[in-house]
Design an enzyme around this catalytic site. Structure first.
Site, PDB file in Angstrom:
ATOM      1  N   LYS A 186       0.829  -1.216   0.000  1.00 23.26           N
ATOM      2  CA  LYS A 186       0.000   0.000   0.000  1.00 23.26           C
ATOM      3  C   LYS A 186       0.856   1.256   0.000  1.00 23.26           C
ATOM      4  O   LYS A 186       0.643   2.168  -0.798  1.00 23.26           O
ATOM      5  CB  LYS A 186      -0.924   0.021   1.233  1.00 23.26           C
ATOM      6  CG  LYS A 186      -1.983  -1.048   1.235  1.00 23.26           C
ATOM      7  CD  LYS A 186      -2.905  -0.928   2.431  1.00 23.26           C
ATOM      8  CE  LYS A 186      -2.199  -1.107   3.750  1.00 23.26           C
ATOM      9  NZ  LYS A 186      -1.576  -2.421   3.961  1.00 23.26           N
ATOM     10  N   THR A 187       1.805   1.296   0.915  1.00 26.50           N
ATOM     11  CA  THR A 187       2.647   2.487   1.001  1.00 26.50           C
ATOM     12  C   THR A 187       3.462   2.621  -0.292  1.00 26.50           C
ATOM     13  O   THR A 187       3.637   3.723  -0.819  1.00 26.50           O
ATOM     14  CB  THR A 187       3.561   2.396   2.236  1.00 26.50           C
ATOM     15  OG1 THR A 187       2.726   2.227   3.386  1.00 26.50           O
ATOM     16  CG2 THR A 187       4.388   3.646   2.416  1.00 26.50           C
ATOM     17  N   ASP A 224      -2.114   7.854   3.587  1.00 29.38           N
ATOM     18  CA  ASP A 224      -1.678   6.516   4.019  1.00 29.38           C
ATOM     19  C   ASP A 224      -2.303   6.222   5.388  1.00 29.38           C
ATOM     20  O   ASP A 224      -2.677   7.132   6.114  1.00 29.38           O
ATOM     21  CB  ASP A 224      -0.142   6.483   4.122  1.00 29.38           C
ATOM     22  CG  ASP A 224       0.407   5.047   4.108  1.00 29.38           C
ATOM     23  OD1 ASP A 224      -0.394   4.095   4.018  1.00 29.38           O
ATOM     24  OD2 ASP A 224       1.641   4.888   4.182  1.00 29.38           O
ATOM     25  N   GLU A 225      -2.400   4.950   5.742  1.00 27.35           N
ATOM     26  CA  GLU A 225      -2.952   4.523   7.046  1.00 27.35           C
ATOM     27  C   GLU A 225      -4.311   5.174   7.293  1.00 27.35           C
ATOM     28  O   GLU A 225      -4.589   5.675   8.391  1.00 27.35           O
ATOM     29  CB  GLU A 225      -1.981   4.893   8.187  1.00 27.35           C
ATOM     30  CG  GLU A 225      -0.570   4.349   8.023  1.00 27.35           C
ATOM     31  CD  GLU A 225      -0.410   2.895   8.462  1.00 27.35           C
ATOM     32  OE1 GLU A 225      -1.425   2.263   8.801  1.00 27.35           O
ATOM     33  OE2 GLU A 225       0.739   2.409   8.427  1.00 27.35           O
ATOM     34  N   ARG A 273       4.697  -7.579  10.937  1.00 25.84           N
ATOM     35  CA  ARG A 273       5.927  -6.790  10.790  1.00 25.84           C
ATOM     36  C   ARG A 273       7.094  -7.684  10.376  1.00 25.84           C
ATOM     37  O   ARG A 273       8.133  -7.206   9.949  1.00 25.84           O
ATOM     38  CB  ARG A 273       6.316  -6.093  12.113  1.00 25.84           C
ATOM     39  CG  ARG A 273       5.352  -5.062  12.679  1.00 25.84           C
ATOM     40  CD  ARG A 273       4.914  -4.054  11.700  1.00 25.84           C
ATOM     41  NE  ARG A 273       3.641  -4.439  11.107  1.00 25.84           N
ATOM     42  CZ  ARG A 273       3.183  -3.944   9.955  1.00 25.84           C
ATOM     43  NH1 ARG A 273       3.883  -3.086   9.280  1.00 25.84           N
ATOM     44  NH2 ARG A 273       2.025  -4.338   9.465  1.00 25.84           N
ATOM     45  N   GLN A 288      -5.965  -3.166  10.513  1.00 26.08           N
ATOM     46  CA  GLN A 288      -4.859  -2.563  11.256  1.00 26.08           C
ATOM     47  C   GLN A 288      -5.280  -1.282  11.959  1.00 26.08           C
ATOM     48  O   GLN A 288      -4.440  -0.443  12.292  1.00 26.08           O
ATOM     49  CB  GLN A 288      -3.683  -2.280  10.321  1.00 26.08           C
ATOM     50  CG  GLN A 288      -3.039  -3.555   9.798  1.00 26.08           C
ATOM     51  CD  GLN A 288      -1.767  -3.259   9.019  1.00 26.08           C
ATOM     52  OE1 GLN A 288      -0.748  -2.896   9.589  1.00 26.08           O
ATOM     53  NE2 GLN A 288      -1.828  -3.400   7.711  1.00 26.08           N
TER      54      GLN A 288
HETATM   55  P1  ATP Z   1       1.544  -2.094   5.975  1.00 24.64           P
HETATM   56  O1  ATP Z   1       0.109  -2.506   5.945  1.00 24.64           O
HETATM   57  O2  ATP Z   1       2.305  -2.854   7.002  1.00 24.64           O
HETATM   58  O3  ATP Z   1       1.712  -0.612   6.035  1.00 24.64           O
HETATM   59  P2  ATP Z   1       1.988  -1.959   3.140  1.00 24.64           P
HETATM   60  O4  ATP Z   1       0.788  -2.551   2.519  1.00 24.64           O
HETATM   61  O5  ATP Z   1       2.079  -0.494   3.186  1.00 24.64           O
HETATM   62  O6  ATP Z   1       2.183  -2.593   4.579  1.00 24.64           O
HETATM   63  P3  ATP Z   1       4.582  -1.838   1.942  1.00 24.64           P
HETATM   64  O7  ATP Z   1       5.322  -1.437   3.147  1.00 24.64           O
HETATM   65  O8  ATP Z   1       4.309  -0.832   0.899  1.00 24.64           O
HETATM   66  O9  ATP Z   1       3.234  -2.574   2.376  1.00 24.64           O
HETATM   67  O10 ATP Z   1       5.291  -3.069   1.237  1.00 24.64           O
HETATM   68  C1  ATP Z   1       5.744  -4.194   1.963  1.00 24.64           C
HETATM   69  C2  ATP Z   1       7.068  -4.681   1.409  1.00 24.64           C
HETATM   70  O11 ATP Z   1       6.863  -5.327   0.144  1.00 24.64           O
HETATM   71  C3  ATP Z   1       8.033  -3.547   1.139  1.00 24.64           C
HETATM   72  O12 ATP Z   1       9.328  -3.994   1.434  1.00 24.64           O
HETATM   73  C4  ATP Z   1       7.866  -3.308  -0.359  1.00 24.64           C
HETATM   74  O13 ATP Z   1       9.007  -2.732  -0.928  1.00 24.64           O
HETATM   75  C5  ATP Z   1       7.640  -4.718  -0.867  1.00 24.64           C
HETATM   76  N1  ATP Z   1       6.845  -4.755  -2.125  1.00 24.64           N
HETATM   77  C6  ATP Z   1       5.592  -4.322  -2.299  1.00 24.64           C
HETATM   78  N2  ATP Z   1       5.175  -4.531  -3.570  1.00 24.64           N
HETATM   79  C7  ATP Z   1       6.202  -5.117  -4.226  1.00 24.64           C
HETATM   80  C8  ATP Z   1       6.399  -5.591  -5.562  1.00 24.64           C
HETATM   81  N3  ATP Z   1       5.446  -5.499  -6.488  1.00 24.64           N
HETATM   82  N4  ATP Z   1       7.579  -6.130  -5.851  1.00 24.64           N
HETATM   83  C9  ATP Z   1       8.554  -6.246  -4.934  1.00 24.64           C
HETATM   84  N5  ATP Z   1       8.440  -5.817  -3.661  1.00 24.64           N
HETATM   85  C10 ATP Z   1       7.267  -5.264  -3.299  1.00 24.64           C
HETATM   86 MG    MG Z   2       2.213   0.874   4.801  1.00 25.47          MG
END
Ligand code: ATP
Ligand code: MG
Length: 731
Positions: free
Chosen positions: A35-36, A220-221, A608, A251
């Site tokens: 997402k981020t 975000d969040e 995490r 979350q």
């Molecule tokens: P959270 O809910 O914990 O905030 P999130 O959904 O925001 O998580 P991110 O932190 O953006 O998730 O991504 C999680 C990990 O996966 C990061 O290390 C990111 O770089 C990696 N990632 C996400 N998408 C891809 C992709 N398409 N290819 C490779 N790595 C990815």
């Molecule tokens: Mg995130």
């Protein structure tokens, strides 16, 4: 059809989100699904492909750290500076608006921000001016009232007392508080948001300007926005500017602070024409970790529902360590970290996560012992917390009344009607006569230089400290600390002044100080054989406060509460204290809504972890001054057993060798199974100590010169003793 390298490292769903047409978008997805990452790429896409100026983009994150990371990542992707881009927290952005438009917001150009401590002090001053009794009107409650009204968007003139005199009085305080803030040119945190909201709502020119300027707003969040933040977003976006919100209802962990999970549930209704995009592939964690997280969160009801998968490796099983107490838990974790570092792992890749701040103390002290640099995030280290320093100041004064710093800290804390004027006068005399505040205060009672009221208040304080010193003479350390904390009335003070979690946390920490004293083992220093236990403990507290925390840039283990771990990721995660009453927290177990929030918090913790997750609980725990025998957390039972592996220490150092074999996956340990310790003492054996008298051995650990036993003494209570020093006699 791929038009930009920005889309290269994204999956199909992520690309859809990043390159979506201009309209409200809700990216609803579980942890670690990117997402981020999508939000960052979306901004890069808007600038590079859609040709928007960074100035026309507004991005909101949850912490300042996240905001600066986000800016860095966007610059990296675009290979250019994006100075004009607005990215920050809600508070940071609101502050920026007010700084730019102070005149329109009816503020002085030099307005200052009032932090929560300043805010409390201000409310107290106002109460004094209104002649209100702090016991009847706990100031914290009034602060809470004011902030909650601001969060609802209500000014004093909007409030109706409905004939209720108490409410009328609270509104009066709110009103006087507002006038004072305005006169002093200060704004509190809630005011930043409310004032900027009003500014944009009432000043049509500015409203039009910003609605025109911001073509895209990204958040975000999103699951943790509160009502005022949500109103702020809707106001600034107007009918035209699309909001791109990313979040995860699973979350949402700030319900207790007013976050509205409904905001995410209602998003599609509030923003018609909204498209919801779901991301389902997790890139962060092993399959094992992910399955565990999915299965846990499945126990919550009313979820928006998501299905996360990974094509990553199955990975290691989740390790579960049943410690026999909190010290054992910390030592096990320290050992694991050493192993990780020996295998060339970075310490910064390791996170130790816990439910409550007070849990950090035992880790801090164990890591110090083991020379493992650590950093505690989002909270003070134990011995640096205000309430702990208060209690230590009382203890110090009982030993050394000339300690002016301690004297100043507590002479009127809790309040005992020794005003600033009186303290000033004491200072003056002490300075001219070159004596300690304590000496001057003792004489002040009869000197005639003080008003009878002040003299009597000082007299009471002197008596209190003298009584403490007398009462704690010759009793065991933990009881000394307990007695002083109790006589100081600090707990009552915090309980009355700070309602809810904050006040309770301070009380918990004070109790934790008693635990610290109970489990404190004085290091015997040959050159100082006469140093009494309390002095040794106080020096330990002072030294420990200044140590351990790694230098900036040093490779450190990361310690934080689960709440502050949101959004972060680490290769190795320790999730500690999974015990009923601790996690889930006692205050939540009877309320289904709050229990679900605890479960979401556990979900945040599990997700995490990237490679390895280690969960621990203690069969017996000294926390908040009590020994608890908690059952393992229900959350453990909610994880599929086939994903877990119970760990037993390889060599349980205090058990005899014939019990040490088969240390993994052995049935539940009980001290009785390992009756004889390495050093020849039996659990249950009666012993005699020169100072503490007779007692029974409860526990033993360590070997050689580190061998220690826990003894329950008839008079002195439970103590851990180093065998090499203790000179125990069997009896
Ligand atoms: P959270 O809910 O914990 O905030 P999130 O959904 O925001 O998580 P991110 O932190 O953006 O998730 O991504 C999680 C990990 O996966 C990061 O290390 C990111 O770089 C990696 N990632 C996400 N998408 C891809 C992709 N398409 N290819 C490779 N790595 C990815
Ligand atoms: Mg995130």
């Amino acid at each position: 059809m791929d038009v930009s390298p920005i889309l290269d490292k994204l999956n199909q769903q992520q690309r859809m989100a990043v390159s979506a047409p201009t309209r409200p978008i809700l990216v609803l997805a579980g942890a670690g699904s990117g997402k981020t990452r999508v939000l960052v790429h979306r901004i890069a896409w808007l600038v590079e492909v859609e040709g928007l100026s960074p100035m026309s983009i507004l991005a909101v994150t949850f912490t300042n750290k996240a905001a600066s990371e986000m800016r860095g990542r966007i610059q990296e992707l675009l290979n250019m500076q994006v100075g004009g881009l607005w990215v920050g927290t809600f508070h940071g952005l609101a502050h920026r608006l007010l700084r730019m438009h102070w005149r329109e917001a009816n503020l002085p150009q030099t307005f200052q921000i009032l932090d929560s401590e300043d805010q409390l002090r201000m409310v107290k001053r106002i109460m004094k001016a209104l002649d209100m009794d702090e016991n009847r009107w706990p100031p914290r409650q009034l602060v809470g009232f004011i902030n909650a009204r601001k969060d609802d968007g209500s000014r004093p003139q909007h409030l109706d007392d409905r004939g209720d005199p108490a409410l009328r009085q609270m509104i009066r305080v709110y009103s006087a508080y507002e006038e004072t803030c305005q006169r002093n040119g200060v704004v509190d945190f809630a005011e930043l948001l409310l004032r900027s909201l009003e500014l944009l709502r009432d000043n049509k020119e500015l409203q039009a300007h910003y609605r025109n300027r911001f073509r895209h707003i990204l958040v975000d969040e999103f699951q943790d926005t509160n009502a005022l933040q949500y109103a702020w977003l809707r106001l600034i976006s107007g009918d035209r500017t699309p909001v791109f919100a990313v979040g995860d209802d699973d979350q949402s962990i700030y319900g207790w602070r007013g976050a509205k999970i409904e905001n995410i549930r209602n998003f599609t209704r509030h923003f018609p024409d909204c498209e919801t995009i779901r991301l389902e592939q997790n890139y962060r964690s092993t399959e094992t970790i992910l399955k565990a997280a999915n299965s846990l969160i499945d126990h919550n009801r009313g979820r928006l529902g998501k299905n996360l998968w990974t094509d990553g490796q199955e990975g290691e099983p989740i390790l579960v360590y049943a410690a026999y107490n909190e010290i054992d838990e910390a030592r096990y974790i320290a050992g694991r970290i050493r192993q990780w570092v020996d295998d060339d792992g970075l310490r910064s890749a390791v996170a130790v996560l816990y439910r409550s701040n007070a849990q950090s103390r035992v880790f801090e002290s164990t890591f110090n012992e083991n020379r493992i640099p650590y950093r505690v995030y989002g909270g003070l280290r134990f011995f640096e917390r205000a309430e702990i320093k208060d209690a230590l100041a009382y203890l110090r004064l009982t030993i050394n009344p000339a300690d002016d710093a301690s004297f100043e800290r507590i002479v009127n804390h809790p309040p005992r009607q020794i005003g600033e004027r009186t303290v000033d006068l004491l200072r003056q005399i002490a300075r001219t006569e070159n004596r300690s505040l304590w000496e001057v205060a003792r004489e002040a009672v009869d000197s005639g230089e003080f008003t009878p009221r002040a003299a009597s208040a000082i007299g009471h304080f002197i008596q209190l400290i003298e009584r403490m010193a007398q009462d704690i003479h010759g009793i065991p350390l933990a009881e000394q600390v307990e007695a002083v904390v109790s006589l100081s009335r600090l707990k009552d003070h915090f309980r009355a002044r700070e309602k809810g979690e904050q006040g309770q946390a301070r009380v918990d920490n004070l109790n934790e100080l008693i635990s610290a004293a109970r489990s404190y083992v004085q290091v015997q220093v040959e050159e100082m054989p006469d140093m009494d236990e309390l002095s040794a403990f106080l020096s330990h507290a002072a030294l420990e406060a200044g140590e351990g925390q790694g230098e900036a840039g040093e490779d450190c283990v990361q310690m934080m509460t689960l709440h502050s771990a949101k959004g972060l990721e680490f290769p190795l995660v320790f999730l500690c204290g999974l015990e009923e009453g601790l996690f889930p927290h006692q205050m939540s177990v009877d309320e289904p809504g709050r229990l679900e929030e605890e479960r979401r918090l556990c979900y945040v913790g599990i997700t995490r972890a990237e490679q390895l997750l280690v969960i621990s609980y203690a069969e017996q725990r000294q926390l908040h001054g009590q020994t608890r025998f908690n059952a393992p957390s229900r959350f453990l039972r909610e994880l599929p057993p086939e994903l877990l592996e119970e760990v037993r220490p390889k060599v349980q150092t205090w058990q005899t060798s014939h019990h040490a074999s088969g240390s993994r996956n052995t049935p539940k340990r009980s001290p009785h199974a390992f009756a004889q310790t390495e050093s020849g003492y039996n659990i249950g054996q009666s012993v005699r100590h020169e100072k503490f008298g007779e007692g029974v051995i409860l526990n033993a650990e360590g070997s050689g010169s580190h061998a220690r036993v826990e003894v329950n003494f008839q008079q002195a209570g439970r103590k851990w003793l180093v065998l090499a020093f203790a000179r125990l006699e069997k009896c």
